[in-house]
Write an enzyme that holds these catalytic residues in place. Structure first.
Site, PDB file in Angstrom:
ATOM      1  N   MET A 115      -0.453   0.556  -6.012  1.00 16.28           N
ATOM      2  CA  MET A 115       0.892   1.121  -5.912  1.00 16.28           C
ATOM      3  C   MET A 115       1.629   0.864  -7.236  1.00 16.28           C
ATOM      4  O   MET A 115       1.076   1.101  -8.292  1.00 16.28           O
ATOM      5  CB  MET A 115       1.615   0.561  -4.687  1.00 16.28           C
ATOM      6  CG  MET A 115       0.988   0.981  -3.363  1.00 16.28           C
ATOM      7  SD  MET A 115       0.973   2.787  -3.191  1.00 16.28           S
ATOM      8  CE  MET A 115       0.486   2.985  -1.483  1.00 16.28           C
ATOM      9  N   SER A 116       2.844   0.331  -7.197  1.00 15.35           N
ATOM     10  CA  SER A 116       3.650   0.294  -8.422  1.00 15.35           C
ATOM     11  C   SER A 116       3.284  -0.805  -9.413  1.00 15.35           C
ATOM     12  O   SER A 116       3.880  -0.873 -10.500  1.00 15.35           O
ATOM     13  CB  SER A 116       5.138   0.194  -8.070  1.00 15.35           C
ATOM     14  OG  SER A 116       5.571   1.404  -7.499  1.00 15.35           O
ATOM     15  N   VAL A 117       2.308  -1.641  -9.112  1.00 16.53           N
ATOM     16  CA  VAL A 117       1.752  -2.490 -10.164  1.00 16.53           C
ATOM     17  C   VAL A 117       1.189  -1.589 -11.272  1.00 16.53           C
ATOM     18  O   VAL A 117       1.120  -1.977 -12.443  1.00 16.53           O
ATOM     19  CB  VAL A 117       0.673  -3.434  -9.595  1.00 16.53           C
ATOM     20  CG1 VAL A 117      -0.099  -4.137 -10.699  1.00 16.53           C
ATOM     21  CG2 VAL A 117       1.321  -4.476  -8.673  1.00 16.53           C
TER      22      VAL A 117
END
Length: 403
Positions: A115-117
């Site tokens: 995801m937003s990593v």
């Protein structure tokens, strides 16, 4: 102890593969997070021949007592991990793995959706290009991506993308199917098309976004920013950003496994949340930011000035963060170069993704903590901050020689 527990292989336990409307919800989510490439198109982020190695010193992390972030109760480190839908976790101290565990179907080589990593990896790639002089953060976005000239990105700088400070209109309401964050998924083919007006490519969708505020103003977390940054990287280099990430970051840091990123119908990467990678390679990435930009074998990877700039922030980064329109739950913190800073000290930074993805980096203690998860809901403050408290507690104990 340093645990490495692996159970079976990835499967949906007889329930069949998910549809586009099912893969992000229970009971499919855990399987989906580890098998994106089996039902969605991806572009490889290739590893190289050189693999940097962690040392190992197993300690009893799982018995460490962790206070609840706001209630008068405690749990062990192992209980915090077990109770927060963890698929795998790892703690490293100054390049030495002191704890590592894989749960359920997760294995050391499993690619887990970040995801937003993904945003932190992408912003770091942009920083590498800035260091080589191929990318100027103070130039307009449209200099690199002229297709966005008629959109809300007109007038925005690349710096505004990496710090989430454009005035582009974009809703990040994950549970609202009409929010732009969900329309973006329709554009790239990650969700069933319910809005016929949504373009069928990521760049086409970004070009439809308008502007509702000034560029360079308050912090406003928007996934579209990192997708635009991906196209900036492509415009600056003339190459697919996944290949740039491979050659400038993934291979130089000595990744053990190749990673991959989800792509749309024309092969453009979803760099806001579409990268999948193995747990240890996330720890290798985190190590760069507690080691002055150097890999485990001391090879220089990320410019030291970029690491320092990330921790220091800009002159008004904390003010911009404090003025965010949505609550951050991180008083005194900031967002810089694709990373979150949860407090005033500036010594701890985080790469975060919905459904429980985290890389914890503490430059004072030299501790890196990684957790990949499959929370049933996109956001959960208790699970997030209890995980942060667990890594903070482990970090202090390791720094003080108690473990």
């Amino acid at each position: 102890m340093c645990a490495e527990t692996i159970y079976g292989t990835s499967s949906t336990a007889g329930i069949g593969a998910p549809t586009l409307d099912q893969w992000q919800i229970a009971p499919y989510l855990q399987w989906s997070m580890q098998n994106i490439e089996s039902f969605l198109p991806v572009h490889q982020i290739a590893s190289g021949a050189r693999i940097t190695e962690f040392a190992r010193r197993p300690v009893d992390l799982e018995s460490l007592i962790i206070p609840h972030p706001w209630e008068d109760r405690v749990a062990s480190f192992g209980e915090v991990m077990q109770s927060t839908h963890t698929d795998g976790w790892l703690v490293a101290h100054r390049g030495t793995i002191v704890g590592e565990q894989y749960l359920g179907t997760m294995a050391p080589g499993t690619m887990h959706l970040l995801m937003s990593v993904s945003k932190s990896l992408t912003a770091t790639t942009a920083g590498l290009l800035a260091g080589s002089g191929e990318l100027d953060l103070d130039r307009p976005v449209t200099d690199y991506v002229p297709e966005l000239a008629g959109s809300g990105y007109a007038g925005a700088l690349v710096r505004h993308l990496v710090d989430m400070r454009t005035g582009v209109h974009f809703s990040e309401e994950y549970l609202n199917e009409d929010a732009e964050v969900r329309l973006l998924e329709e554009a790239i083919g990650w969700a069933t098309k319910k809005h016929p007006e949504v373009p069928n490519t990521l760049l086409g969708f970004l070009a439809t976004l308008g502007q509702d505020g000034p560029h360079g103003g308050a912090f406003d977390y928007k996934s579209c920013e990192t997708d635009a940054l991906g196209f900036v990287i492509q415009g600056a280099t003339g190459r697919h950003p996944a290949d740039v990430m491979s050659e400038r970051l993934w291979q130089p840091m000595g990744a053990e496994f190749s990673a991959h990123v989800g792509v749309d119908s024309v092969g453009a990467g979803m760099f806001d949340g579409g990268v999948s990678a193995a747990l240890r390679d996330l720890a290798r990435f985190g190590h760069l930011f507690v080691n002055g930009g150097a890999a485990l074998d001391a090879a220089a990877v990320v410019p030291a000035w970029w690491v320092d700039d990330t921790y220091a922030g800009g002159l008004d980064s904390r003010e911009a963060f404090a003025n965010a329109s949505e609550p951050t739950l991180m008083p005194g913190g900031m967002y810089r170069n694709g990373f979150w800073f949860p407090g005033e000290s500036g010594d701890v930074m985080l790469a975060l993704g919905i459904h429980g993805q985290m890389i914890y980096m503490n430059r004072i203690t030299g501790v890196v903590g990684v957790k990949v998860s499959s929370w049933p809901t996109p956001q959960d403050a208790e699970k997030l901050f209890w995980t942060l408290r667990a890594f903070d507690t482990a970090s202090l104990a390791l720094h003080q020689g108690e473990l």
